[in-house]
Every structure is written in C-alpha cells, then in structure tokens.
Design a protein around this motif. Structure first.
Motif, PDB file in Angstrom:
ATOM      1  N   ALA A 269      33.771  40.245  48.937  1.00  0.00           N
ATOM      2  CA  ALA A 269      34.273  39.614  47.713  1.00  0.00           C
ATOM      3  C   ALA A 269      33.421  40.015  46.512  1.00  0.00           C
ATOM      4  O   ALA A 269      33.936  40.275  45.419  1.00  0.00           O
ATOM      5  CB  ALA A 269      34.294  38.094  47.879  1.00  0.00           C
TER       6      ALA A 269
ATOM      7  N   GLY B 169      34.288  42.885  42.773  1.00  0.00           N
ATOM      8  CA  GLY B 169      34.189  42.362  41.416  1.00  0.00           C
ATOM      9  C   GLY B 169      34.743  43.292  40.351  1.00  0.00           C
ATOM     10  O   GLY B 169      35.356  42.841  39.372  1.00  0.00           O
ATOM     11  N   ARG B 170      34.569  44.588  40.493  1.00  0.00           N
ATOM     12  CA  ARG B 170      35.043  45.534  39.468  1.00  0.00           C
ATOM     13  C   ARG B 170      36.561  45.585  39.373  1.00  0.00           C
ATOM     14  O   ARG B 170      37.118  46.065  38.399  1.00  0.00           O
ATOM     15  CB  ARG B 170      34.487  46.927  39.735  1.00  0.00           C
ATOM     16  CG  ARG B 170      34.858  47.516  41.074  1.00  0.00           C
ATOM     17  CD  ARG B 170      34.254  48.894  41.282  1.00  0.00           C
ATOM     18  NE  ARG B 170      34.868  49.893  40.408  1.00  0.00           N
ATOM     19  CZ  ARG B 170      34.738  51.198  40.589  1.00  0.00           C
ATOM     20  NH1 ARG B 170      33.987  51.654  41.593  1.00  0.00           N
ATOM     21  NH2 ARG B 170      35.324  52.052  39.783  1.00  0.00           N
ATOM     22  N   TRP B 171      37.241  45.067  40.423  1.00  0.00           N
ATOM     23  CA  TRP B 171      38.715  45.035  40.408  1.00  0.00           C
ATOM     24  C   TRP B 171      39.235  43.595  40.259  1.00  0.00           C
ATOM     25  O   TRP B 171      40.373  43.308  40.597  1.00  0.00           O
ATOM     26  CB  TRP B 171      39.269  45.614  41.718  1.00  0.00           C
ATOM     27  CG  TRP B 171      39.054  47.092  41.878  1.00  0.00           C
ATOM     28  CD1 TRP B 171      39.790  48.098  41.329  1.00  0.00           C
ATOM     29  CD2 TRP B 171      38.031  47.724  42.666  1.00  0.00           C
ATOM     30  NE1 TRP B 171      39.290  49.325  41.712  1.00  0.00           N
ATOM     31  CE2 TRP B 171      38.201  49.134  42.542  1.00  0.00           C
ATOM     32  CE3 TRP B 171      36.972  47.259  43.458  1.00  0.00           C
ATOM     33  CZ2 TRP B 171      37.387  50.053  43.163  1.00  0.00           C
ATOM     34  CZ3 TRP B 171      36.144  48.176  44.075  1.00  0.00           C
ATOM     35  CH2 TRP B 171      36.355  49.553  43.934  1.00  0.00           C
ATOM     36  N   ARG B 172      38.407  42.718  39.720  1.00  0.00           N
ATOM     37  CA  ARG B 172      38.744  41.293  39.728  1.00  0.00           C
ATOM     38  C   ARG B 172      40.017  40.963  38.948  1.00  0.00           C
ATOM     39  O   ARG B 172      40.612  39.900  39.148  1.00  0.00           O
ATOM     40  CB  ARG B 172      37.586  40.472  39.159  1.00  0.00           C
ATOM     41  CG  ARG B 172      37.181  40.828  37.751  1.00  0.00           C
ATOM     42  CD  ARG B 172      35.973  39.996  37.298  1.00  0.00           C
ATOM     43  NE  ARG B 172      35.481  40.404  35.994  1.00  0.00           N
ATOM     44  CZ  ARG B 172      34.595  41.365  35.789  1.00  0.00           C
ATOM     45  NH1 ARG B 172      34.113  42.024  36.831  1.00  0.00           N
ATOM     46  NH2 ARG B 172      34.193  41.677  34.575  1.00  0.00           N
ATOM     47  N   ASP B 173      40.446  41.836  38.063  1.00  0.00           N
ATOM     48  CA  ASP B 173      41.660  41.554  37.288  1.00  0.00           C
ATOM     49  C   ASP B 173      42.932  41.941  38.038  1.00  0.00           C
ATOM     50  O   ASP B 173      44.034  41.630  37.563  1.00  0.00           O
ATOM     51  CB  ASP B 173      41.615  42.284  35.940  1.00  0.00           C
ATOM     52  CG  ASP B 173      40.518  41.741  35.034  1.00  0.00           C
ATOM     53  OD1 ASP B 173      40.200  40.539  35.174  1.00  0.00           O
ATOM     54  OD2 ASP B 173      39.974  42.506  34.215  1.00  0.00           O
TER      55      ASP B 173
ATOM     56  N   VAL C 213      43.482  41.488  44.359  1.00  0.00           N
ATOM     57  CA  VAL C 213      42.063  41.197  44.547  1.00  0.00           C
ATOM     58  C   VAL C 213      41.801  39.712  44.335  1.00  0.00           C
ATOM     59  O   VAL C 213      41.080  39.078  45.101  1.00  0.00           O
ATOM     60  CB  VAL C 213      41.215  42.050  43.586  1.00  0.00           C
ATOM     61  CG1 VAL C 213      39.747  41.604  43.618  1.00  0.00           C
ATOM     62  CG2 VAL C 213      41.324  43.525  43.958  1.00  0.00           C
ATOM     63  N   ARG C 214      42.396  39.149  43.302  1.00  0.00           N
ATOM     64  CA  ARG C 214      42.210  37.721  43.048  1.00  0.00           C
ATOM     65  C   ARG C 214      42.690  36.892  44.238  1.00  0.00           C
ATOM     66  O   ARG C 214      42.057  35.903  44.623  1.00  0.00           O
ATOM     67  CB  ARG C 214      42.974  37.306  41.780  1.00  0.00           C
ATOM     68  CG  ARG C 214      42.348  37.833  40.493  1.00  0.00           C
ATOM     69  CD  ARG C 214      42.814  37.021  39.294  1.00  0.00           C
ATOM     70  NE  ARG C 214      44.260  37.065  39.128  1.00  0.00           N
ATOM     71  CZ  ARG C 214      44.903  37.960  38.388  1.00  0.00           C
ATOM     72  NH1 ARG C 214      44.217  38.904  37.752  1.00  0.00           N
ATOM     73  NH2 ARG C 214      46.221  37.923  38.273  1.00  0.00           N
TER      74      ARG C 214
ATOM     75  N   VAL D 198      40.089  37.323  47.216  1.00  0.00           N
ATOM     76  CA  VAL D 198      38.824  36.653  46.897  1.00  0.00           C
ATOM     77  C   VAL D 198      39.004  35.140  46.939  1.00  0.00           C
ATOM     78  O   VAL D 198      38.134  34.405  47.433  1.00  0.00           O
ATOM     79  CB  VAL D 198      38.302  37.124  45.529  1.00  0.00           C
ATOM     80  CG1 VAL D 198      37.127  36.254  45.073  1.00  0.00           C
ATOM     81  CG2 VAL D 198      37.869  38.586  45.593  1.00  0.00           C
ATOM     82  N   HIS D 199      40.146  34.669  46.454  1.00  0.00           N
ATOM     83  CA  HIS D 199      40.434  33.228  46.510  1.00  0.00           C
ATOM     84  C   HIS D 199      40.480  32.747  47.957  1.00  0.00           C
ATOM     85  O   HIS D 199      39.935  31.681  48.287  1.00  0.00           O
ATOM     86  CB  HIS D 199      41.761  32.931  45.813  1.00  0.00           C
ATOM     87  CG  HIS D 199      42.155  31.490  45.881  1.00  0.00           C
ATOM     88  ND1 HIS D 199      41.567  30.514  45.115  1.00  0.00           N
ATOM     89  CD2 HIS D 199      43.086  30.848  46.676  1.00  0.00           C
ATOM     90  CE1 HIS D 199      42.108  29.338  45.399  1.00  0.00           C
ATOM     91  NE2 HIS D 199      43.031  29.514  46.341  1.00  0.00           N
TER      92      HIS D 199
END
Length: 339
Positions: A312, A316-320, A324-325, A328-329
């Motif tokens: 996760a 981070g660099r693809w968090r948008d 990915v969101r 990670v959620h």
C-alpha cells in the motif's frame, strides 16, 4: 568477518545456544526415574499435537499462539520430563518437545512476539540436543536463521543456515538439508547476493528432487514440497529484482492448495503484486493485491499482513488512480493496522 564474528552478532539471545549446539549437538541418552511413568503413547500425543499445530499455523496464522493446543502441551510437559522413562523413550520425548517448541516459536514470531519466539526456539534447540537428534537440531537452527532474517539480520541469518547445513551433512535427511539451503537463499537474496542465493536455491531444488521412496524422510517437514520451494523462490527473485524469473517461479508454485497453505499462498500473491509493480504493470499488481487480501483477511498473521501494508505504501505514487484507492482502502480496512 569470519563465521564466529557473524554469529556473535546474530542477536544476543541466539549467540550462546547456537555456539553450544554447533560445538556439541547431541547429548548422550539417559534414563530418568520419577513419579510419572512415560511411555510411547505420551510421546505420540505430543507429536500429534505438534503436527496439528503446524497445520493450524499455516492455515490461520500465529495470532492465537498463546491459547493454542501446543502451548497447553508444553505447559503439561514438566511432569513428563520429571517422570520415569528409558533412555530411548527419553530421547523420543525430548525430540517431540523440540518440535512442539519450534512450532510454538514460529507461531509467536508470526504474531510479532519476538522475545517469546526467541525463548521458544532456544528451548527447541536445547530439546533437540537432549534428544541426541542432530537432524532436528539442524531444522531448529535453520528456523532460527529464518527468524533472524525476518528481523533484518540477513548476513547472520545466512551464516546460521550455512552452519546448520554443514553440521547436518551425514546426519540429516535431504529434505532437512534442503530447508537449510532455502533459509540461506532467502537471506543471501535480501543482501543482493544473486550468485550465492542462486547456488543455495539450486542445491535446495536438487536435494528435494533427489528424494526417493524408502529413503529416510521425516514427516514433520513434509510441507517442504517443490511448490512450497517455488513460493519462496518468488520472493528470492523479487528481492534480487529478477522479475521475469520471479514470475516463472510463481507459475511453478501455482498448485499449492490455499485451504492447506493459506498464509503462504496469500503472501505469494502479495509478493507477486510487488513483482508486477517493479515492472510498472499496475493492472496485474492490483489483481494480485485483491487476491491476497481475499486470502489473508481470514489469517491472523501480522507478518503476512505487513506484505500488503508495505505494498500500500509503494502504491502511493498512483494514489489518484481509482483502482489503487480501492485496493489501498481494502488493505487498511479489512486487515489489522500495520505493526
């Protein structure tokens, strides 16, 4: 640094028992006279408990290790050790307690209780010595090597595994020696030693493939199959940055049944997600991450969950990205917080 210097820095808890076992790995058998008579049925009960605990640890993780059957057996073992038994029964009793202690120590490590894990693994090594069982001692020392590797002491872990293999030659079955080499390969790969890790992994594979029916082959290590080796091979090659090789090893490991090797398969999925991420392939990364969460959310293993929490962070660099969101959620809501 020579081997003695490396082993001295392998963690204060392991230093003395490791040297003591390497110098004198087997006590002479001795009978004992006490108030409780100990027989083969008592020893068999302990071995059965160890086997059941090993399977439970693999399926459900080490999170409940303090309340497990194996700990009940260890707590009840005092009267047996102080009982009446022949030298051969005494050897068998100490051998069973070595494996019980090793299983409990590995479960405690998986749960994040390193101090308790160290105590139990040291106890396992002492029990193996009291049993006069060099083979079991090699297995325990290789397990201690893996514990040191997971604590980040990779140079020392590699030396411990190498020492276990060297001491075990001529005493231990091929599958036990293969386990020593697998532990060594993992530690060397983490240090970036591709040649050393490759040689150790290749020897491990040769030892496993050379096992023939009728040859001595301890049942307590039957889980170390070609598929189990391949699962660790994925992580070895991931650590070396050899992503194509890691995927080849993942294909070889595909036959492992998730209902039996739940934690290992879940970890392999998380590692494979990391392999795809190294190559910048986001879609397969997310697919493998979701599969890993599906498996590991039912496993109580802070060690296993760490793989996904680390992933996760790497995402981070693809968090948008919506995908990915989502993953990670899931990691942060369906798994316990990172330790």
């Amino acid at each position: 640094m020579d081997r003695r210097d490396l082993l001295l820095t392998a963690g204060a808890a392991f230093t003395t028992p490791t040297f003591r076992w390497l110098a004198d790995p087997a006590d002479e058998p001795d009978k004992h006279v006490g108030s409780v008579r100990v027989g083969p049925a008592d020893v068999e009960r302990l071995w059965s408990a160890a086997a059941e605990a090993q399977v439970a640890d693999s399926r459900f993780g080490g999170g409940n290790w303090r309340r497990s059957q194996v700990m009940d057996c260890l707590r009840e073992a005092g009267p047996l050790l102080e009982g009446t038994y022949s030298d051969s029964t005494g050897q068998a009793l100490h051998g069973a307690l070595a494996e019980l202690s090793r299983v409990a120590g590995w479960a405690a490590m998986d749960a994040g209780d390193r101090a308790a894990s160290d105590r139990l693994l040291i106890q396992a090594l002492r029990m193996a010595r009291a049993a006069g069982d060099v083979e079991m001692g090699c297995y325990v020392l290789a397990t201690m090597s893996l514990s040191a590797y997971l604590a980040g002491r990779c140079a020392q872990a590699a030396e411990m595994a190498s020492a276990a293999y060297a001491r075990g030659r001529g005493h231990a079955a091929p599958r036990v020696l293969a386990f020593c080499k697998l532990a060594e390969a993992r530690a060397l790969a983490k240090q970036g030693d591709g040649a050393g890790a490759g040689a150790a992994l290749a020897l491990c594979e040769r030892l496993l493939s050379g096992i023939r029916p009728g040859v001595h082959d301890p049942g307590w290590l039957s889980y170390l199959t070609a598929e189990r080796l391949a699962t660790d091979g994925v992580e070895v090659h991931r650590d070396l940055g050899l992503t194509r090789s890691a995927m080849v090893w993942a294909d070889r490991a595909g036959a492992m049944p998730v209902e039996r090797f739940t934690r290992a398969v879940g970890i392999r999925r998380a590692v494979l997600a990391g392999v795809h991420l190294i190559d910048g392939d986001l879609e397969p990364t997310l697919d493998e991450a979701h599969r890993s969460v599906d498996i590991l959310r039912g496993v109580r293993s802070p060690r296993a969950h760490t793989y996904l929490h680390d992933l996760a962070g790497q995402l981070g660099r693809w968090r948008d990205e919506p995908g990915v969101r989502d993953v990670v959620h899931r990691i942060r809501t369906e798994l316990p917080p990172a330790v």
